[in-house]
Write a protein that holds these residues in place. Structure first.
Motif, PDB file in Angstrom:
ATOM      1  N   VAL A   1     -67.398 -40.111  56.753  1.00  0.00           N
ATOM      2  CA  VAL A   1     -67.629 -41.069  57.833  1.00  0.00           C
ATOM      3  C   VAL A   1     -67.297 -42.479  57.356  1.00  0.00           C
ATOM      4  CG1 VAL A   1     -69.368 -42.025  59.398  1.00  0.00           C
ATOM      5  CG2 VAL A   1     -69.375 -39.581  58.858  1.00  0.00           C
ATOM      6  N   THR A   2     -67.624 -42.781  56.110  1.00  0.00           N
ATOM      7  CA  THR A   2     -67.181 -44.004  55.450  1.00  0.00           C
ATOM      8  C   THR A   2     -66.628 -43.612  54.087  1.00  0.00           C
ATOM      9  OG1 THR A   2     -69.372 -44.407  54.485  1.00  0.00           O
ATOM     10  CG2 THR A   2     -68.887 -45.478  56.592  1.00  0.00           C
TER      11      THR A   2
ATOM     12  N   ALA B   1     -68.774 -50.269  52.690  1.00  0.00           N
ATOM     13  CA  ALA B   1     -69.200 -49.923  54.047  1.00  0.00           C
ATOM     14  C   ALA B   1     -70.564 -49.253  54.067  1.00  0.00           C
ATOM     15  CB  ALA B   1     -68.162 -49.016  54.703  1.00  0.00           C
ATOM     16  N   GLN B   2     -71.080 -48.882  52.885  1.00  0.00           N
ATOM     17  CA  GLN B   2     -72.412 -48.282  52.786  1.00  0.00           C
ATOM     18  C   GLN B   2     -73.472 -49.304  52.393  1.00  0.00           C
ATOM     19  OE1 GLN B   2     -72.086 -44.337  50.577  1.00  0.00           O
ATOM     20  NE2 GLN B   2     -69.948 -44.988  50.472  1.00  0.00           N
ATOM     21  N   VAL B   3     -73.059 -50.574  52.264  1.00  0.00           N
ATOM     22  CA  VAL B   3     -73.983 -51.629  51.842  1.00  0.00           C
ATOM     23  C   VAL B   3     -74.770 -52.149  53.046  1.00  0.00           C
ATOM     24  CG1 VAL B   3     -74.148 -53.978  50.909  1.00  0.00           C
ATOM     25  CG2 VAL B   3     -72.619 -52.311  49.851  1.00  0.00           C
ATOM     26  N   ALA B   4     -76.110 -52.162  52.910  1.00  0.00           N
ATOM     27  CA  ALA B   4     -76.996 -52.655  53.972  1.00  0.00           C
ATOM     28  C   ALA B   4     -77.576 -54.023  53.648  1.00  0.00           C
ATOM     29  CB  ALA B   4     -78.133 -51.658  54.207  1.00  0.00           C
TER      30      ALA B   4
ATOM     31  N   ASP C   1     -71.846 -59.790  56.042  1.00  0.00           N
ATOM     32  CA  ASP C   1     -70.627 -59.300  56.657  1.00  0.00           C
ATOM     33  C   ASP C   1     -69.435 -59.469  55.726  1.00  0.00           C
ATOM     34  OD1 ASP C   1     -68.961 -58.316  58.697  1.00  0.00           O
ATOM     35  OD2 ASP C   1     -68.583 -60.328  59.485  1.00  0.00           O
ATOM     36  N   LEU C   2     -69.277 -60.662  55.172  1.00  0.00           N
ATOM     37  CA  LEU C   2     -68.097 -60.959  54.370  1.00  0.00           C
ATOM     38  C   LEU C   2     -68.276 -60.648  52.893  1.00  0.00           C
ATOM     39  CD1 LEU C   2     -67.314 -64.243  56.235  1.00  0.00           C
ATOM     40  CD2 LEU C   2     -65.638 -62.413  55.932  1.00  0.00           C
ATOM     41  N   ALA C   3     -69.496 -60.742  52.389  1.00  0.00           N
ATOM     42  CA  ALA C   3     -69.725 -60.590  50.946  1.00  0.00           C
ATOM     43  C   ALA C   3     -69.776 -59.140  50.503  1.00  0.00           C
ATOM     44  CB  ALA C   3     -71.015 -61.301  50.539  1.00  0.00           C
ATOM     45  N   ARG C   4     -69.712 -58.186  51.426  1.00  0.00           N
ATOM     46  CA  ARG C   4     -69.682 -56.786  51.003  1.00  0.00           C
ATOM     47  C   ARG C   4     -68.447 -56.503  50.151  1.00  0.00           C
ATOM     48  NH1 ARG C   4     -70.347 -53.750  56.569  1.00  0.00           N
ATOM     49  NH2 ARG C   4     -69.323 -55.685  57.298  1.00  0.00           N
TER      50      ARG C   4
ATOM     51  N   VAL D   1     -78.015 -55.002  45.107  1.00  0.00           N
ATOM     52  CA  VAL D   1     -77.253 -54.398  46.199  1.00  0.00           C
ATOM     53  C   VAL D   1     -78.118 -53.323  46.831  1.00  0.00           C
ATOM     54  CG1 VAL D   1     -75.150 -53.178  46.867  1.00  0.00           C
ATOM     55  CG2 VAL D   1     -75.082 -54.798  44.961  1.00  0.00           C
ATOM     56  N   THR D   2     -78.168 -53.313  48.159  1.00  0.00           N
ATOM     57  CA  THR D   2     -78.925 -52.296  48.908  1.00  0.00           C
ATOM     58  C   THR D   2     -77.936 -51.385  49.620  1.00  0.00           C
ATOM     59  OG1 THR D   2     -80.790 -53.800  49.233  1.00  0.00           O
ATOM     60  CG2 THR D   2     -80.649 -51.890  50.699  1.00  0.00           C
ATOM     61  N   PHE D   3     -78.028 -50.095  49.329  1.00  0.00           N
ATOM     62  CA  PHE D   3     -77.144 -49.108  49.934  1.00  0.00           C
ATOM     63  C   PHE D   3     -77.898 -48.260  50.954  1.00  0.00           C
ATOM     64  CE2 PHE D   3     -74.926 -49.708  45.856  1.00  0.00           C
ATOM     65  CZ  PHE D   3     -73.614 -49.829  46.286  1.00  0.00           C
ATOM     66  N   ARG D   4     -77.206 -47.899  52.024  1.00  0.00           N
ATOM     67  CA  ARG D   4     -77.696 -46.822  52.878  1.00  0.00           C
ATOM     68  C   ARG D   4     -77.452 -45.506  52.148  1.00  0.00           C
ATOM     69  NH1 ARG D   4     -75.734 -50.519  56.633  1.00  0.00           N
ATOM     70  NH2 ARG D   4     -73.590 -49.829  56.244  1.00  0.00           N
TER      71      ARG D   4
END
Length: 433
Positions: free
Chosen positions: A125-126, A131-134, A158-161, A173-176
């Motif tokens: 999905v990603t 794209a998995q960073v929350a 949004d931009l710093a991912r 870093v926080t991941f889903r």
């Protein structure tokens, strides 16, 4: 002290080396660099082939910023210190019964380095880690500590991912995440015609697809990873002896020796590739996700990877093959093909478009420049975007055309690092100024 990246292409002699143990220590180092008018860079493990992480005056080492600091099972997120190597995070998540959704096949990078350069896997999905960073925390070039989530400094998140190391020093870093799951790997030799002729079917039939074409041959290895409805206890990994023989002895030690010898006599490479690719055998095994996604890569190489629109992928690969066959290059490493769904990370190579990744490698001691330059021209003709951590020749004037929100990123950089504390020569080329 001398610093070198993994491939040995970048080298630096920083004046100051700091091993910060917490965010406060990072703030102190940033404040000193800003006040002195010097630069600072937190290095990772050096797995970027470019100079994106090359330190200048002050080098921060990430070794004391490692480990998980928070687990939220309701939100299904995990927060870790940004210096944590991916392999450490994967093991800790496994102990918690959790997993990232997707990842690349090398797990030595730090979390900060991996997301800052757009490290990705294939399918799912990603595909990209970013794209998995929350959420994330970073120290800006003015010494401010920003915590960015969907509800707090959302524009920064949004931009710093994918921040290229230009916006600040990442500290957490926080991941889903999701419950730990099993993958079954099916590795299958194919001909070029079979692989390219059924490319769309292979992509749609598998959760994750990775192809390896061996230059100077008609042989392709397809690795198809699919989720299993099973518990971790039901995993069926390769036997220890077979895994060591095939993945360590053959794929690393023997391959490394063959490449080293072939560098001295490049004319043997086509025959070598034909012989080694015929040794490929079909195999199936299963395991928890990160043990199937990732591999040990002990043979040092140089790499260029381009992301082209999904529909252009097969044609771009065919053109690359024609270029190799028309040339006198002798390429001992396979060309890797991966796929990714579009995502919403502004500097992601898969931003707003489904993507095929084409990765080109040479041994670390082989000359790569003519090969990569010619292939880069082909990839650019197919609207290719270069991987941020891999070799390419593009600068700001090219990249602003590739990314619809590139100027938004530059504006955020002006806000967070007005004095260019985090600049280096490579970032000046990529971003200007």
């Amino acid at each position: 002290m001398e610093w070198r990246n993994w491939a040995g292409l970048e080298m630096a002699h920083p004046d100051v080396v700091v091993h910060p143990g917490d965010t406060r220590a990072v703030v102190g180092a940033v404040d000193r660099a800003r006040n002195d008018g010097t630069t600072l860079k937190m290095v990772g493990t050096g797995h970027s082939f470019t100079g994106i992480g090359t330190p200048g005056h002050t080098m921060l080492r990430p070794d004391r910023l490692s480990g998980i600091v928070a687990v939220d099972r309701d939100a299904m997120t995990v927060t870790a210190l940004a210096g944590t190597p991916l392999r450490v995070l994967n093991i800790e998540l496994e102990r918690l019964g959790l997993s990232l959704h997707n990842m690349g096949d090398i797990a030595d990078q730090t979390l900060a380095g991996a997301i800052s350069t757009g490290t990705h896997g294939t399918g799912g999905v990603t595909a990209g880690l970013s794209a998995q960073v929350a959420g994330l925390q970073l120290v800006t070039g003015t010494g401010e500590v920003l915590t960015a989530t969907a509800s707090e400094h959302a524009d920064v998140l949004d931009l710093a991912r994918i921040g290229l190391g230009a916006l600040g020093v990442l500290t957490t870093v926080t991941f889903r995440v999701e419950p730990l799951f099993l993958l079954e790997a099916h590795e299958q030799p194919m001909t070029w015609g079979q692989a390219l002729g059924s490319f769309d079917e292979l992509v749609s039939a598998n959760h994750h697809l990775d192809l390896y074409w061996f230059p100077h041959t008609d042989r392709v290895l397809a690795k198809q990873n699919n989720r299993l409805d099973a518990t971790p206890e039901e995993a069926e990994p390769l036997s220890r002896g077979r895994a060591w023989f095939e993945d360590e002895l053959l794929a690393n030690r023997a391959f490394g020796l063959l490449c080293a010898g072939a560098n001295r006599a490049p004319g043997v490479i086509p025959r070598m590739n034909r012989a080694t690719s015929r040794l490929l055998t079909e195999r199936r095994y299963s395991g928890v996700a990160h043990r199937v996604f990732t591999s040990h890569r002990r043979v040092v190489f140089k790499e260029m990877e381009y992301a082209v629109p999904r529909a252009a992928g097969p044609d771009a690969l065919r053109e690359a093959r024609r270029a190799i066959e028309r040339s006198d290059w002798r390429i001992s490493f396979p060309v890797e093909v991966r796929v990714a769904p579009q995502d919403d990370v502004p500097l992601s190579t898969a931003y707003q478009r489904d993507t095929v990744y084409l990765a080109f490698h040479t041994h670390r001691d082989a000359d790569h420049e003519e090969y990569f330059a010619a292939i880069e021209r082909i990839m650019r003709q197919h609207d290719g975007r270069p991987h941020w951590g891999k070799l390419h020749s593009l600068g700001a004037a090219d990249l602003v055309e590739d990314y619809p929100r590139f100027t938004d990123f530059l504006a955020l950089r002006d806000r967070l690092d007005p004095d260019r504390v985090f600049a280096n020569d490579h970032l000046r080329r990529l971003l200007g100024g």
